[in-house]
Motif scaffolding. Structure first.
Motif: not given
Ligand code: CMC
Length: 378
Positions: A238-241, A243, A245, A289, A292-293, A296
């Motif tokens: 996911s996009v939230e992960n 940074r 990671y 999806k 998007d990752i 980012e």
């Protein structure tokens, strides 16, 4: 005693004089025979670009038609090659299957008339024509299916996708795939091309040259990185992960796959084109999806590593394009090989013009005059 300075990875040391391609790593420019990659991606085809790389000039209409026809005519693989591939373990990596098959092809053409232009042309045509058939055949056979015969009414890329998926591809998908092949066709003195030139310099046959280059391309620091990128995007999830990671990887001093390059210190121009192709595919066939990752990741990596000149390389967006084209992840590197065979063959031909066998030196840092110790005393 050697007094040469050792340069790990031979960084900055020219291994050949070449007029095939040129990279300006500061400005992000790639040219094949002086033509910008962006222009070729827009106007050329993979086979025309292969001709350009190998014979040093754009073909006339007649030359191109003849070349395309010859490649089309040689697409079928011998049943003995097919039978040999059938015996490969289905769990084996398709790059290993390709390396073995390319080497085996040489068994059928054992003449080595390296100074005969007909031999050279036939070998070029045969390798360009059969490598996609071998990749598709292994894919179908490892699933327990018969390989699909090439279709003469389809062009190079459409035919490959047809052999792989057993159905005619959408024209946009086929064109995008063809552009991907052009983008991967050549890239100066990279590891697999160096390997091809070293092998060529021994005056062995072009099948051995290509087989050695395929083996070199497969590693995760070279062509294998495109597979690793997809694994990494899946792991992030996911996009939230993104940074956390990246921070944890960088803390461990681990490399981020699909980023960094020995020559480019800006974004690889091929990555920019591939990103654009991915967007075209998503527009027509639906979003992914993982894109998007990826976007980012590019943003956060630039924030953290741009001072080292680390930006996306060719492998970062190519996997997303191939995924959307329905290509299994472990075929990404064999597809890189389908394209790069054009560059390897151009270097093979160039190496033969003024050949001298590669025989570099080393900096010996071992011992001298060591007495032999008897086994019972060790
Ligand atoms: N992620 C994080 N840091 C990196 C990365 C990366 N992907 N690439 C380079 N660096 C750092 C590296 O840690 C080093 O930092 P420091 O100077 O602080 O120790 C510095 O940048 C120089 O790195 P290097 O490993 O000495 O550079 P290299 O020229 O030997 O290696 C590379 C080039 C492509 C092997 C490397 O960037 C890498 O391993 N990238 C990830 C794998 C990858 O995407 N490979 C595909 C390459 S492009 C297509 C192809 O050739 O097939």
């Amino acid at each position: 005693m050697s007094v040469c300075e050792f340069k790990p990875g031979l960084e900055g040391i020219p291994a050949a004089e070449s007029s095939i391609s040129c990279v300006d790593g500061q400005q992000g420019i790639l040219e094949y025979r002086g033509i910008r990659i962006e222009e070729l991606a827009q106007k050329s085809t993979f086979l025309e670009t292969s001709y350009l790389l190998i014979w040093g000039k754009l073909p006339t209409k007649e030359e191109l038609a003849e070349f395309v026809h010859e490649v089309q005519y040689h697409r079928r693989i011998k049943y003995r090659i097919r039978d040999m591939m059938k015996s490969f373990p289905e769990s084996g990596h398709p790059m290993d299957a390709l390396q073995a098959s390319a080497a085996a092809l040489g068994l059928f053409y054992s003449l080595r008339e390296l100074d005969n232009p007909i031999y050279v042309r036939d070998s070029v045509v045969r390798l360009l024509a059969t490598i996609p058939t071998m990749v598709a055949a292994f894919q179908l056979m490892r699933k327990g299916n018969d390989p699909v015969r090439p279709r003469d009414d389809l062009d190079y890329s459409a035919n490959f996708l047809y052999m792989l998926h057993e159905r005619e591809p959408d024209p946009l998908a086929a064109r995008i795939f063809d552009v991907c092949l052009m983008l991967h066709a050549e890239h100066t003195m990279n590891a697999s091309t160096f390997s091809a030139r070293v092998t060529a310099s021994t005056l062995t046959d072009p099948y051995a040259v290509v087989a050695s280059a395929v083996g070199t391309l497969g590693g995760p620091l070279h062509g294998g990185a495109n597979e690793e990128v997809i694994g990494m995007l899946e792991e992030i999830g996911s996009v939230e992960n993104v940074r956390p990671y990246l921070e944890s990887r960088l803390e461990k001093k681990a490399k981020i796959m699909g980023f960094g390059h020995r020559v480019y210190k800006v974004k690889d121009p091929r990555a920019t084109i591939l990103q654009n192709l991915a967007e075209q595919l998503f527009e027509k066939f639906g979003h992914d999806k993982y894109y998007d990752i990826a976007v980012e990741m590019e943003r956060v990596v630039a924030e953290k590593l741009s001072h080292k000149g680390i930006y996306p390389n060719v492998d970062f967006y190519s996997g997303l394009v191939y995924r959307k084209l329905g290509i299994p992840t472990d075929l990404f590197t064999p597809i890189f090989a389908i394209a790069r065979v054009a560059g390897w063959l151009a270097h093979w031909k160039e190496q033969l013009v003024q050949n001298r066998i590669f025989r570099p030196t080393q900096v010996y840092n071992g011992l001298h005059d060591v007495p032999y110790t008897a086994i019972e005393e060790r």
